[in-house]
Design a protein around this motif. Structure first.
Motif, short mmCIF file in Angstrom:
data_model
loop_
_atom_site.label_atom_id
_atom_site.label_comp_id
_atom_site.label_asym_id
_atom_site.label_seq_id
_atom_site.Cartn_x
_atom_site.Cartn_y
_atom_site.Cartn_z
N GLY A 95 1.31 5.41 0.90
CA GLY A 95 2.73 5.63 0.65
C GLY A 95 3.25 4.68 -0.41
N ASP A 96 4.28 3.90 -0.06
CA ASP A 96 4.86 2.92 -0.99
C ASP A 96 4.24 1.54 -0.82
OD1 ASP A 96 6.54 4.83 -2.03
OD2 ASP A 96 8.16 4.40 -0.61
N TYR A 97 3.08 1.46 -0.21
CA TYR A 97 2.44 0.18 0.03
C TYR A 97 1.04 0.17 -0.57
CZ TYR A 97 6.17 -0.80 3.37
OH TYR A 97 7.40 -1.02 3.95
N ASP B 177 1.77 8.78 -10.16
CA ASP B 177 0.64 9.05 -9.27
C ASP B 177 -0.62 9.24 -10.10
OD1 ASP B 177 2.26 8.98 -6.99
OD2 ASP B 177 2.83 11.08 -7.25
N TYR C 96 4.60 -4.00 -0.24
CA TYR C 96 5.45 -2.95 -0.79
C TYR C 96 5.37 -2.96 -2.32
CZ TYR C 96 9.61 -0.34 -2.12
OH TYR C 96 10.47 0.57 -2.68
N CYS C 97 5.30 -1.78 -2.92
CA CYS C 97 5.21 -1.67 -4.38
C CYS C 97 5.96 -0.44 -4.87
CB CYS C 97 3.75 -1.61 -4.81
SG CYS C 97 2.88 -0.12 -4.27
N ARG C 98 6.26 -0.44 -6.14
CA ARG C 98 6.89 0.71 -6.78
C ARG C 98 5.91 1.27 -7.81
NH1 ARG C 98 13.05 -1.40 -8.13
NH2 ARG C 98 13.68 -1.82 -5.97
N ARG C 99 5.44 2.48 -7.55
CA ARG C 99 4.50 3.11 -8.46
C ARG C 99 5.26 3.97 -9.47
NH1 ARG C 99 -0.23 6.16 -5.42
NH2 ARG C 99 1.39 6.59 -3.86
N HIS C 100 4.99 3.75 -10.77
CA HIS C 100 5.69 4.53 -11.79
C HIS C 100 5.03 5.88 -12.02
CE1 HIS C 100 2.39 2.89 -14.15
NE2 HIS C 100 2.69 3.71 -15.13
N PHE D 142 -3.91 2.79 -1.45
CA PHE D 142 -2.46 3.00 -1.49
C PHE D 142 -2.07 3.86 -0.29
CE2 PHE D 142 -3.14 1.79 -5.87
CZ PHE D 142 -1.99 1.07 -6.19
#
Length: 294
Positions: free
Chosen positions: A11-13, A30, A24-28, A9
């Protein structure tokens, strides 16, 4: 599709491999630990999800029973009623989206089979179902987290949901509740934090037994929500009384170290249903279960 190694991972990728590269992804949330496997799945609404298996290196805590115990009675009017008197309303997610789902399904039925417009209409129906599913999961996660955080011992009934949905009048309502998913969430969250999750036998007469004197009534139809014990004259809320009995039965099981009935499984009621409170019923003059002794 699963990717067992070389997943990172940034950042947002998320970087799966050299061929695919960064996505690109959205992690809910960490997470900390070593990534073992990443599984990519696609839902019927066209959205992709990545499930990440992580080894955090922490040992599983030992289960303890020292602390507050709670019994939970699951239902349709109130989704859950606890032994401390709390009631959680059934959100009825399917009913809230029923009209929108109906319109989308009607439009889908009018489309010509095999056409692109039918594929678009099918995707719109899938999005409504996905919305209902996500709302249900959100409610169950929040409620199960609240219960696990506030209690040490959690007791529920071992419901036969598969058999209950065979009743065509209640099948939709029962399926919309998600009782099985809720119990699964309670179990793994409790085990993760060293708490105790107990399931009481589905034939245990939790609703028909007075939690004060343990007197058991012969019949208690579902439309009766309040009843008065003939022996001790205590007025009971049906669901709260059931949840208290579930809690007490779970504590008895834990104290004995077995899930068998009071007589080692040899006590049975008519119809083959187990009664673990039969021998615990008071044998007093005036009680409907009184047996004269020589």
């Amino acid at each position: 599709m699963s990717y067992p190694a070389n997943v990172t991972f940034e950042g947002d990728y998320i970087k799966l491999n050299r061929k695919i590269g960064k996505i690109y992804c959205r992690r809910h949330r960490d997470f900390e630990g070593t990534i073992k496997t990443v599984t990519i799945s696609k839902n019927s609404d066209g959205k992709y999800y990545a499930s990440v298996l992580v080894d955090d290196g922490l040992d599983k805590p030992e289960a303890s029973t020292e602390g507050k115990a709670i019994g939970i009675d699951l239902g349709l009017t109130d989704f859950a009623v606890t032994s401390d008197g709390s009631k959680f309303d059934n959100p009825r997610h399917l009913a809230k989206h029923q009209q929108n789902l109906k319109r989308k399904q009607q439009k889908l039925s009018r489309k010509q089979k095999g056409s692109n417009t039918r594929k678009k209409a099918r995707r719109l129906v899938a999005k409504v179902h996905s919305k209902i599913s996500r709302c249900r999961e959100d409610f169950l996660h929040k409620l199960s987290r609240k219960i696990v955080n506030e209690n040490q011992v959690i007791a529920v009934e071992n419901l036969n949901v598969k058999g209950m949905v065979k009743n065509h009048k209640l099948a939709k309502a029962i399926s919309d509740c998600g009782w099985g998913m809720f119990c699964t969430m309670l179990k793994y969250k409790a085990e993760r934090e060293g708490k105790t999750y107990v399931e009481v036998d589905r034939f245990f007469p939790s609703s028909k037994t007075c939690h004060v004197c343990l007197n058991q009534v012969e019949s208690l139809p579902l439309d009766i929500r309040n009843w008065t014990c003939e022996h001790c004259h205590t007025n009971h809320d049906r669901d709260i009384n059931a949840s208290i009995n579930i809690r007490n039965e779970a504590l008895r099981i834990l104290s004995l170290g077995t899930s068998d009935t009071a007589n080692g499984g040899s006590v049975r009621r008519l119809g083959g249903k187990i009664s673990c409170l039969l021998d615990a019923t008071p044998n007093e003059i005036g009680s409907p279960n009184y047996i004269a002794c020589n």
